[in-house]
Write a protein that holds these residues in place. Structure first.
Motif, PDB file in Angstrom:
ATOM      1  N   GLY A   4       0.800  -1.224   0.000  1.00 24.17           N
ATOM      2  CA  GLY A   4       0.000   0.000   0.000  1.00 24.17           C
ATOM      3  C   GLY A   4       0.830   1.271   0.000  1.00 24.17           C
ATOM      4  O   GLY A   4       2.055   1.251   0.022  1.00 24.17           O
ATOM      5  N   LEU A   5       0.113   2.385  -0.044  1.00 22.11           N
ATOM      6  CA  LEU A   5       0.765   3.693  -0.082  1.00 22.11           C
ATOM      7  C   LEU A   5       1.511   3.948   1.216  1.00 22.11           C
ATOM      8  O   LEU A   5       1.038   3.621   2.299  1.00 22.11           O
ATOM      9  N   ARG A   6       2.663   4.570   1.069  1.00 22.09           N
ATOM     10  CA  ARG A   6       3.500   4.851   2.236  1.00 22.09           C
ATOM     11  C   ARG A   6       3.947   6.309   2.177  1.00 22.09           C
ATOM     12  O   ARG A   6       4.489   6.758   1.157  1.00 22.09           O
ATOM     13  N   LEU A   7       3.744   7.020   3.253  1.00 19.52           N
ATOM     14  CA  LEU A   7       4.167   8.418   3.327  1.00 19.52           C
ATOM     15  C   LEU A   7       5.659   8.461   3.672  1.00 19.52           C
ATOM     16  O   LEU A   7       6.071   7.913   4.684  1.00 19.52           O
ATOM     17  N   PRO A   8       6.477   9.104   2.822  1.00 22.53           N
ATOM     18  CA  PRO A   8       7.913   9.169   3.128  1.00 22.53           C
ATOM     19  C   PRO A   8       8.199   9.937   4.425  1.00 22.53           C
ATOM     20  O   PRO A   8       7.312  10.549   5.017  1.00 22.53           O
ATOM     21  N   LYS A   9       9.459   9.909   4.816  1.00 21.16           N
ATOM     22  CA  LYS A   9       9.876  10.447   6.118  1.00 21.16           C
ATOM     23  C   LYS A   9       9.528  11.931   6.295  1.00 21.16           C
ATOM     24  O   LYS A   9       9.027  12.342   7.335  1.00 21.16           O
ATOM     25  N   PHE A  10       9.803  12.719   5.270  1.00 18.40           N
ATOM     26  CA  PHE A  10       9.559  14.168   5.357  1.00 18.40           C
ATOM     27  C   PHE A  10       8.512  14.588   4.334  1.00 18.40           C
ATOM     28  O   PHE A  10       8.671  14.333   3.135  1.00 18.40           O
ATOM     29  N   SER A  11       7.474  15.230   4.817  1.00 16.64           N
ATOM     30  CA  SER A  11       6.418  15.688   3.909  1.00 16.64           C
ATOM     31  C   SER A  11       5.955  17.078   4.328  1.00 16.64           C
ATOM     32  O   SER A  11       6.027  17.464   5.495  1.00 16.64           O
ATOM     33  N   LEU A  12       5.463  17.786   3.332  1.00 19.22           N
ATOM     34  CA  LEU A  12       5.115  19.191   3.500  1.00 19.22           C
ATOM     35  C   LEU A  12       3.679  19.409   3.040  1.00 19.22           C
ATOM     36  O   LEU A  12       3.353  19.162   1.883  1.00 19.22           O
ATOM     37  N   GLY A  13       2.817  19.808   3.963  1.00 21.05           N
ATOM     38  CA  GLY A  13       1.426  20.096   3.595  1.00 21.05           C
ATOM     39  C   GLY A  13       1.317  21.496   3.029  1.00 21.05           C
ATOM     40  O   GLY A  13       1.689  22.466   3.693  1.00 21.05           O
ATOM     41  N   VAL A  14       0.847  21.597   1.794  1.00 24.16           N
ATOM     42  CA  VAL A  14       0.737  22.913   1.154  1.00 24.16           C
ATOM     43  C   VAL A  14      -0.681  23.120   0.633  1.00 24.16           C
ATOM     44  O   VAL A  14      -1.291  22.208   0.081  1.00 24.16           O
TER      45      VAL A  14
END
Length: 420
Positions: A4-14
């Motif tokens: 399944g989908l995996r969110l990487p370590k660093f993410s930025l909500g814009v």
């Protein structure tokens, strides 16, 4: 979490309220990669914002996909159905692959007494002396304490479970990222309270990849953090330790990370976030980083001519309708009406005067946080302008995009993810 989908370590909500800046936002993530750190974008836009603007989540998807294609972005990217519940989720089902499960209304609503008793019985490890590695002091609890915390949060977690299972039914398991938002409550969760919440989430079998707890201080829209930075630092690192422990103890996804619902521009705490994440080798989701809509206004004002006229008109209308615009955001803005310049004064401003008042540069004496916050909530004014506003963005795309990219990279990505 292998499937399944995996969110990487660093993410930025814009946020991209008018669906015109996805390329400029993505360019900042490209620059992060060139500087040696992978930061993936998560475009978020709430049901309320879509309703005010008259847009659809599918438009955000089209804009994001076009930006990814144009910049040949090959890393992951996501679309966040921001703060959804069962009443609002349906319009987001097809375009979105990240869902922030908003259970604020259920926090504090007492859960069924049998459910609470069953939860406490199921988790004897939460009663007595609770030791969380990397937090110096063990915590002392008793049945009454765990029962009280379960009473406050269990109904909210059960609600998150209902939303999650609905999403699985509609989209399929592993086809989306789940975040649980617990930040809209009266006081920050202690490490033990967060541990109890995470145990309940594990019981509900929600494979959350991010959680947004409540932190001390005020997270007002588009302006700096107001509060005790040392206290925030302690809470943030304690939360990181608690999550690391809960992942092992309760079998939660091993990439589970903190989400900071910043309301944008919390420069005072960015060093604490960077240092904490580095110390724990943890990930972080910095949500609502950089207020793109304000950077659009700054770009229009900087461009002069018609762009500056539109920027001034937006302020005049926002000033005239301040009460109505501020009402939905009352808990996350602090505007001093005495500090708001009269529209007649603003109408006489040069480009430099307008941008100096609006741009979040605390070293500039002309910077005006009240002016900035009123314009932050004033996007409805631009939405009512319709094509006239959008055409101004398109006509001044270069200067607007430069402001959007520079703001995201220099003021947000660098201090949070690069430590610069």
């Amino acid at each position: 979490m292998s499937e399944g989908l995996r969110l990487p370590k660093f993410s930025l909500g814009v946020g991209d309220r008018f669906a015109h800046q996805a390329k400029a936002q993505l360019a900042a993530c490209v620059m992060a990669g060139e500087a040696g750190v992978e930061v993936v974008p998560v475009w978020n836009k709430s049901n309320r914002e879509h309703t005010i603007i008259g847009s659809e989540p599918s438009q955000t998807r089209v804009e994001a996909d076009a930006a990814v294609k144009a910049l040949q972005w090959t890393k992951p990217y996501f679309l966040d159905a921001d703060h959804i519940n069962l009443k609002t989720v349906d319009r987001f089902l097809t375009p979105c692959d990240f869902f922030t499960l908003d259970v604020a209304e259920m926090i504090g609503q007492p859960a069924d007494a049998k459910d609470v008793a069953a939860f406490v019985a199921r988790h004897p490890e939460l009663v007595g002396t609770v030791t969380i590695p990397q937090i110096n002091q063990p915590f002392k609890t008793d049945v009454a304490f765990v029962t009280a915390v379960a009473n406050k949060f269990l109904a909210a977690v059960q609600d998150a479970g209902k939303i999650y299972r609905y999403l699985v039914e509609k989209k399929g398991e592993g086809k989306f990222i789940a975040e649980v938002s617990m930040d809209e409550t009266d006081s920050p969760q202690t490490p033990v309270e967060l541990l109890i919440i995470l145990a309940a989430i594990a019981d509900e079998k929600i494979p959350i990849q991010t959680i947004a707890p409540k932190f001390t201080g005020r997270f007002n829209k588009g302006v700096d953090y107001v509060g005790d930075v040392a206290q925030f630092t302690k809470e943030f690192t304690d939360d990181l330790a608690t999550i690391a422990f809960a992942v092992k103890r309760y079998g939660l996804p091993e990439n589970l990370k903190l989400s900071v619902h910043s309301g944008s521009d919390k420069f005072s705490i960015y060093k604490a976030i960077h240092d904490g994440v580095k110390k724990f080798g943890a990930g972080v989701h910095m949500k609502t980083a950089g207020t793109t809509w304000l950077e659009e206004l700054i770009g229009l004002a900087e461009a002069g001519g018609t762009g500056l006229e539109i920027a001034k008109e937006v302020y005049a209308e926002a000033f005239a309708h301040a009460e109505e615009l501020c009402a939905p955001y009352a808990t996350v803005i602090d505007i001093d009406p005495a500090k708001l310049p009269k529209p007649e004064e603003v109408n006489g401003w040069t480009s430099a005067q307008y941008t100096s008042a609006l741009r979040h540069d605390q070293g500039n004496k002309a910077y005006n946080p009240s002016f900035r916050q009123l314009l932050h909530v004033g996007f409805k004014v631009a939405a009512k302008m319709g094509d006239r506003y959008l055409k101004a963005l398109e006509a001044n795309e270069e200067v607007v995009a430069r402001n959007v990219t520079t703001n995201l990279y220099e003021r947000h990505i660098k201090p949070v993810f690069l430590g610069k």
